[in-house]
Scaffold this active site. Structure first.
Site, PDB file in Angstrom:
ATOM      1  N   LYS A 165       0.852  -1.198   0.000  1.00  0.00           N
ATOM      2  CA  LYS A 165       0.000   0.000   0.000  1.00  0.00           C
ATOM      3  C   LYS A 165       0.882   1.239   0.000  1.00  0.00           C
ATOM      4  CE  LYS A 165      -3.932   1.993   2.589  1.00  0.00           C
ATOM      5  NZ  LYS A 165      -4.788   1.874   3.788  1.00  0.00           N
ATOM      6  N   SER A 180      -9.965   2.248   2.897  1.00  0.00           N
ATOM      7  CA  SER A 180      -9.021   2.928   2.038  1.00  0.00           C
ATOM      8  C   SER A 180      -8.075   1.999   1.276  1.00  0.00           C
ATOM      9  CB  SER A 180      -8.178   3.909   2.853  1.00  0.00           C
ATOM     10  OG  SER A 180      -7.323   3.218   3.747  1.00  0.00           O
ATOM     11  N   SER A 208     -10.298   0.164   7.196  1.00  0.00           N
ATOM     12  CA  SER A 208      -9.667   0.284   5.881  1.00  0.00           C
ATOM     13  C   SER A 208      -9.004  -0.981   5.360  1.00  0.00           C
ATOM     14  CB  SER A 208      -8.627   1.407   5.889  1.00  0.00           C
ATOM     15  OG  SER A 208      -9.249   2.653   5.769  1.00  0.00           O
TER      16      SER A 208
END
Lengths: 489, 95
Positions: free
Chosen positions: A78, A158, A182
């Site tokens: 990420k 997210s 998330s």
């Protein structure tokens, strides 16, 4: 031969060890898949050369019998984890072009274990969002399609790039971070497993900070076993993060076979509000039955402050974010927009660099921390947070783990109108309470709704008891026989 | 609860985010909506409840007050929008 990208981490680990294929071949297969699926926009930056170099090094170590726990396994990172020499943006314009001179502890641990970084995965800007629509680098598309509507779906957020990449077979696993859901919500939307460990399990050092008392890194994979393998590598004490727990890391993989016989599973009545989506409710009932069939006892529990969790989160998280994001001032890194004075430069840089949702949360956070409002909002929220945590402590007197839905709905369309921030915040209604309490939680893909879209079940456990979490998740996975996406031809 | 334009202007200044005059009204309305929703926390009785300020119940550790890193000026400045003579450079602040 089955496609190399369809393998699980556990399968690839075994086949690499027996030299059925090389790490370089495995990496090339994923790089090719990434190239074909560019349209998903899952990656902000791809790092094929780094990937090939690391895969070659993995092959050398495998040959010499020195393979690490994730040797040769291609992973996505990420873009919130700082990676040495590779742009790290938090999906924000304000960090565009920022090239860290250091590696985050978690990505370093994954590197040390022999894994191969494929690239940096897209996310909501500064991890603030539940749909991946707030990324400066454009939204991510879910690889899933509804069977009766031709719409592009969000992957959740997210960690939307992570979820899309793993479910779409572009990476065998990915790192995510979870501040209010998330990891778990995008895992549910994309039909994969996502684990948020206990706060303090994974070091936050080198992870771009959103809300420091809530942020936790965790794995996102296609199977429960793969998450157990990855999490073991990601965890561990780090003196560079003062909230990192100086505790031994259990062998999570060993917990997978323990089953749930004799375990008490709490079912919180507050998670079944009036108007809960019928398909979500039905799947939850199914999950209860699966655990019962496997020998667990269901226990009705109450988490009385559940309703207060989201508004509490929307004080605590923006307050911490407004403080954390004060560092983006155009002086040390990232964007600078010239101004007449230093203050003018700050104001212009931050106006141009932050997107609408990030600006909104900074303003909320600044307001609740400002003179005259601190006690009424921030202190009040910290006290309610204590009550929410106590709810869980009390509940765990009566049960060993808790089962709930992960999200109140399946994935929605990328173009569905989202002009009410509060409506978007409700996506995290079932995940936020555990974040506030600091307890571990995971989402397991458990079924499809009538449109053929994934729904997830969430398991919560006591602090530091990821082993029970994994035992329960494994039973759910075995019972669900989830219909994963087919590997694209 | 409703936030007015003046409040938004003040908060934006505190946050060092330039907000065009034309956006103040819309921002005020949006934040008012969020705060109206947050107001429900007032109903929760928090008498004698100690605030929870972190995500863990572990005690924060101490360490020796010693230098553990340094001598990496080039790395520190590598991403600076503007650097000069081994320092970050900013617009002139003292006339």
């Amino acid at each position: 031969m089955t496609s190399l990208t369809s393998l699980t981490i556990a399968e690839a680990r075994d086949k690499l060890a027996t030299k059925e294929f090389t790490a370089l071949e495995l990496t090339e297969a994923h790089l090719a898949a990434m190239e074909r699926a560019k349209d998903l926009n899952a990656f902000i930056v791809t790092t094929p050369e780094i990937a090939r170099d690391r895969a070659r090094a993995s092959d050398v170590r495998i040959q010499s019998g020195k393979a690490g726990a994730l040797e040769g396994i291609p992973l996505g990172i990420k873009d919130l984890f700082c990676t040495e020499g590779v742009q790290t943006t938090a999906a924000s314009h304000i960090l565009e072009g920022f090239v860290p001179q250091y590696e985050s502890t978690v990505s370093q641990k994954l590197r040390d274990a022999g894994s191969v970084m494929l690239g940096k995965l897209n996310l909501d800007e500064f991890a603030m969002g539940s749909s991946n629509q707030t990324s400066y680098f454009g939204p991510v598309k879910s690889p899933w399609k509804a069977n009766n509507r031709n719409v592009t779906l969000v992957p959740g957020g997210s960690s939307g790039g992570s979820a899309a990449a793993v479910s779409g077979y572009l990476a065998m696993g990915a790192t995510g971070t979870d501040t209010g859901g998330s990891i778990r919500q995008p895992a549910a939307f994309c039909g994969i497993v996502g684990v948020k460990p206990t706060y303090g399990r994974c070091s936050r050092w080198g992870v771009v900070a959103f809300a420091s008392s809530l942020d936790q890194a965790g794995p996102m994979t296609r199977t429960v076993r793969d998450s157990a393998i990855m999490l073991k590598v990601m965890c561990g004490h780090d003196p560079k993060d003062s909230t990192s727990a100086p505790m031994a890391v259990p062998d999570f993989e060993a917990a997978l076979n323990k089953g749930v016989k004799g375990l008490r599973i709490g079912i919180p009545k507050e998670y079944r509000p009036d108007g809960l989506n019928a398909e979500v409710a039905a799947l939850w009932d199914k999950g209860m039955q699966w655990l019962k069939d496997a020998g667990a006892t269901l226990v009705d529990i109450s988490l009385p402050h559940t309703k207060s969790a989201l508004p509490t989160y929307y004080i605590v998280a923006p307050a911490e974010a407004s403080s954390n994001l004060a560092r983006y001032d155009g002086v040390r890194y990232g964007l600078r927009v010239p101004g007449k004075s230093l203050d003018d430069m700050y104001g212009k840089t931050r106006a141009a660099g932050f997107g609408a949702e990030v600006r909104r949360r900074i303003l909320i956070g600044t307001y609740v921390l400002s003179a005259g409002y601190y006690d009424a909002y921030y202190l009040k929220a910290q006290k309610v947070r204590a009550l929410i945590a106590k709810d869980f402590t009390d509940a765990f007197e009566k049960c060993d783990a808790i089962l709930t839905p992960t999200a109140p709905s399946a994935a929605f369309g990328l173009d569905d109108k989202q002009d009410d921030p509060v409506a978007m915040y409700l996506n995290d209604v079932f995940t936020v309470p555990a974040s506030l309490a600091g307890i571990p939680g995971a989402s397991v893909p458990a079924g499809l709704n009538s449109e053929g879209l994934p729904l997830g079940l969430q398991v919560l456990a006591k602090r530091w008891d990821e082993e029970t979490l994994f035992s329960v998740c494994q039973v759910l996975e075995d019972a669900a026989k989830f219909p994963y996406l087919k590997v694209p031809a | 609860m409703s936030l007015d334009k003046a409040t938004i202007r003040r908060v934006a200044t505190l946050a060092r985010i330039e907000l065009p005059e034309a956006e103040l009204e819309a921002t005020a309305q949006q934040l008012s909506g969020i705060f109206n929703w947050i107001e429900q926390l007032r109903e929760v009785n928090t008498d004698n409840v100690a605030p929870m300020s972190g995500g863990t119940d572990l005690k924060l550790p101490w360490r020796a007050d010693a230098v553990t890193d340094g001598g990496i000026t080039d790395k520190v400045l590598a991403n600076a929008p503007e650097a000069q003579d081994g320092f970050f450079a900013v617009p002139k602040v003292v006339e």
